[in-house]
Design an enzyme around this catalytic site. Structure first.
Site, PDB file in Angstrom:
ATOM      1  N   ILE A   1       0.868  -1.182   0.000  1.00 15.06           N
ATOM      2  CA  ILE A   1       0.000   0.000   0.000  1.00 15.06           C
ATOM      3  C   ILE A   1       0.900   1.225   0.000  1.00 15.06           C
ATOM      4  O   ILE A   1       1.643   1.454   0.970  1.00 15.06           O
ATOM      5  CB  ILE A   1      -0.944  -0.007   1.221  1.00 15.06           C
ATOM      6  CG1 ILE A   1      -1.797  -1.284   1.213  1.00 15.06           C
ATOM      7  CG2 ILE A   1      -1.836   1.241   1.214  1.00 15.06           C
ATOM      8  CD1 ILE A   1      -2.560  -1.538   2.499  1.00 15.06           C
TER       9      ILE A   1
ATOM     10  N   CYS B   1       5.112  -2.605   2.629  1.00 20.93           N
ATOM     11  CA  CYS B   1       5.268  -3.757   1.741  1.00 20.93           C
ATOM     12  C   CYS B   1       4.191  -4.806   2.039  1.00 20.93           C
ATOM     13  O   CYS B   1       3.655  -4.877   3.150  1.00 20.93           O
ATOM     14  CB  CYS B   1       6.625  -4.417   1.944  1.00 20.93           C
ATOM     15  SG  CYS B   1       8.029  -3.424   1.446  1.00 20.93           S
TER      16      CYS B   1
ATOM     17  N   GLU C   1       4.550  -7.984   2.472  1.00 22.71           N
ATOM     18  CA  GLU C   1       4.949  -8.960   3.502  1.00 22.71           C
ATOM     19  C   GLU C   1       4.599  -8.446   4.895  1.00 22.71           C
ATOM     20  O   GLU C   1       4.049  -9.165   5.735  1.00 22.71           O
ATOM     21  CB  GLU C   1       6.463  -9.226   3.445  1.00 22.71           C
ATOM     22  CG  GLU C   1       6.924  -9.873   2.160  1.00 22.71           C
ATOM     23  CD  GLU C   1       7.348  -8.868   1.098  1.00 22.71           C
ATOM     24  OE1 GLU C   1       6.684  -7.816   0.984  1.00 22.71           O
ATOM     25  OE2 GLU C   1       8.319  -9.127   0.388  1.00 22.71           O
TER      26      GLU C   1
ATOM     27  N   CYS D   1      12.271  -7.273   1.005  1.00 19.91           N
ATOM     28  CA  CYS D   1      13.261  -6.223   1.252  1.00 19.91           C
ATOM     29  C   CYS D   1      13.882  -6.436   2.644  1.00 19.91           C
ATOM     30  O   CYS D   1      13.394  -7.243   3.442  1.00 19.91           O
ATOM     31  CB  CYS D   1      12.611  -4.840   1.157  1.00 19.91           C
ATOM     32  SG  CYS D   1      11.634  -4.388   2.594  1.00 19.91           S
TER      33      CYS D   1
ATOM     34  N   CYS E   1      11.527  -6.024   5.658  1.00 19.88           N
ATOM     35  CA  CYS E   1      10.576  -7.140   5.806  1.00 19.88           C
ATOM     36  C   CYS E   1      11.271  -8.383   6.339  1.00 19.88           C
ATOM     37  O   CYS E   1      10.699  -9.139   7.120  1.00 19.88           O
ATOM     38  CB  CYS E   1       9.878  -7.432   4.477  1.00 19.88           C
ATOM     39  SG  CYS E   1       8.679  -6.160   4.043  1.00 19.88           S
TER      40      CYS E   1
HETATM   41  N1  THU Z   1       7.471  -4.017  -2.147  1.00 23.60           N
HETATM   42  C1  THU Z   1       6.832  -4.998  -1.469  1.00 23.60           C
HETATM   43  O1  THU Z   1       5.623  -4.942  -1.260  1.00 23.60           O
HETATM   44  N2  THU Z   1       7.576  -6.037  -1.026  1.00 23.60           N
HETATM   45  C2  THU Z   1       8.918  -6.188  -1.229  1.00 23.60           C
HETATM   46  O2  THU Z   1       9.505  -7.146  -0.756  1.00 23.60           O
HETATM   47  C3  THU Z   1       9.648  -5.209  -2.023  1.00 23.60           C
HETATM   48  C4  THU Z   1       8.886  -3.990  -2.404  1.00 23.60           C
HETATM   49  C5  THU Z   1       6.674  -2.893  -2.648  1.00 23.60           C
HETATM   50  C6  THU Z   1       6.921  -1.580  -1.982  1.00 23.60           C
HETATM   51  C7  THU Z   1       6.526  -0.619  -3.076  1.00 23.60           C
HETATM   52  O3  THU Z   1       5.125  -0.381  -3.009  1.00 23.60           O
HETATM   53  C8  THU Z   1       6.832  -1.336  -4.366  1.00 23.60           C
HETATM   54  O4  THU Z   1       6.963  -2.710  -4.026  1.00 23.60           O
HETATM   55  C9  THU Z   1       8.081  -0.876  -5.062  1.00 23.60           C
HETATM   56  O5  THU Z   1       9.159  -0.837  -4.223  1.00 23.60           O
END
Ligand code: THU
Length: 131
Positions: A49, A59, A61, A92, A95
């Protein structure tokens, strides 16, 4: 590594892909879905979001883990992650630390075209920090 059936893996991947549909990512266009499974087999989903104030983005996760925690559930054993990109989406650094906080032996199932990659959080976050 903990044992997990193919059926469970596929179920979690399907949940992560479905969660991705709710992703709010108008800035990056990078849509991510995640699904965590608890020891008793419950599944909690999450998606990324974003916010116009970029740093407020969460993220998928962490959204999934906080969703489980918000229902009083902490015994997480696995998390599946799926993104809309051609590349795979590995969690990331932030997370990884949050996953480790609640599951030091968590299985990480990463969706990819024609299959998946499975890793233990200990491989993705060696010498993870904990108090
Ligand atoms: N993002 C995630 O939801 N999980 C990850 O492990 C890496 C990045 C999202 C955050 C952001 O909304 C988009 O991916 C680009 O970075």
């Amino acid at each position: 590594m903990k044992r997990i059936t193919k059926k469970t893996i596929n179920k979690l991947l399907t949940e992560a892909r479905n969660a991705r549909e709710f992703s709010y990512a108008p800035y990056s266009n990078f849509h991510v879905g995640a699904a965590v499974m608890t020891r008793s087999g419950m599944i909690f989903r999450g998606c990324n979001i974003e916010n116009s104030s970029y740093g407020l983005t969460i993220c998928a996760e962490r959204a999934a883990i906080f969703n489980a925690l918000s229902s009083g559930v902490k015994d997480i054993v696995a998390i599946a992650i799926s993104c809309n990109d051609k590349k795979i989406c590995t969690p990331c650094g932030a997370c990884r630390q949050v996953i480790y906080e609640f599951s030091e032996d968590c299985l990480i199932i990463i969706d990819r075209k024609g299959g998946y990659i499975i890793k233990n959080i200990r491989e993705l976050l060696p010498l993870g920090f904990g108090i």
